[in-house]
Design a protein around this motif. Structure first.
Motif, PDB file in Angstrom:
ATOM      1  N   GLN A   9      -2.347  -5.192   5.918  1.00  0.00           N
ATOM      2  CA  GLN A   9      -3.377  -4.651   6.804  1.00  0.00           C
ATOM      3  C   GLN A   9      -3.001  -3.290   7.396  1.00  0.00           C
ATOM      4  O   GLN A   9      -3.754  -2.727   8.182  1.00  0.00           O
ATOM      5  CB  GLN A   9      -3.677  -5.642   7.924  1.00  0.00           C
ATOM      6  N   GLY A  10      -1.832  -2.760   7.013  1.00  0.00           N
ATOM      7  CA  GLY A  10      -1.419  -1.442   7.483  1.00  0.00           C
ATOM      8  C   GLY A  10      -0.949  -1.412   8.919  1.00  0.00           C
ATOM      9  O   GLY A  10      -0.940  -0.361   9.554  1.00  0.00           O
ATOM     10  N   GLN A  92      -3.215   1.576   3.711  1.00  0.00           N
ATOM     11  CA  GLN A  92      -3.780   1.174   5.011  1.00  0.00           C
ATOM     12  C   GLN A  92      -2.978   1.775   6.166  1.00  0.00           C
ATOM     13  O   GLN A  92      -3.546   2.225   7.159  1.00  0.00           O
ATOM     14  CB  GLN A  92      -3.798  -0.359   5.135  1.00  0.00           C
ATOM     15  N   ARG A  96      -4.314   4.388   9.021  1.00  0.00           N
ATOM     16  CA  ARG A  96      -4.135   4.101  10.450  1.00  0.00           C
ATOM     17  C   ARG A  96      -3.390   5.242  11.143  1.00  0.00           C
ATOM     18  O   ARG A  96      -3.781   5.681  12.227  1.00  0.00           O
ATOM     19  CB  ARG A  96      -3.380   2.784  10.637  1.00  0.00           C
TER      20      ARG A  96
END
Length: 146
Positions: A9-10, A92, A96
């Motif tokens: 999910q980074g 990801q 971010r």
């Protein structure tokens, strides 16, 4: 949330995503491949012109015709899954970082370029491997061994 989900999910830092979850992980995989190849073929194999990846696939496919093919396919699937996990997490994390700290945008762009290059190289290697399997299977059919 576990480590694998955080990377996917980074949520891990870009440096950790690149250097631990890609560089270090692939260095460990290369070392394991080195040990497997050295045990199977001996140290003289590293004096050849072939890359370790191509030789590892050749060894696995040629191991024992039926079981070697299954083993090689499992290794290939594992490598692809690890690459996908690594690349998605890096991408990801780069997105971010660019959103949260725009002053580090150049690092995000470099990381995304890394992902694109690795994906293209992986696709190229997969194509070579699948072509090799096709030729090997055709040869085995021609000589009557399945």
């Amino acid at each position: 949330m576990n480590y694998f989900q955080e990377h996917w999910q980074g949520k891990q830092g870009l440096a950790q995503s690149v250097f631990v979850n890609f560089v270090l992980l692939h260095a460990v995989l290369a070392f394991v491949a080195f040990l497997v190849i050295q045990n199977y073929a001996g140290p003289e194999v590293f004096q050849s012109e072939e890359g370790w990846f191509e030789f590892l696939i050749t060894v696995l496919v040629g191991f024992i015709f039926g079981e070697g093919l299954i083993l090689a396919t499992l290794v290939l699937v594992l490598l692809v899954v690890i690459n996908i996990w690594s690349m998605v997490g890096i991408w990801q994390s780069a997105v971010r970082l660019k959103r949260e700290k725009p002053q580090f945008g150049v690092w995000s762009i470099l990381a995304q370029i890394l992902v694109i290059v690795v994906v293209l190289v992986t696709i190229d290697r997969l194509g070579s491997w699948i072509g090799f399997l096709y030729v090997q299977q055709a040869f085995m059919s021609a000589v009557g061994k399945q």
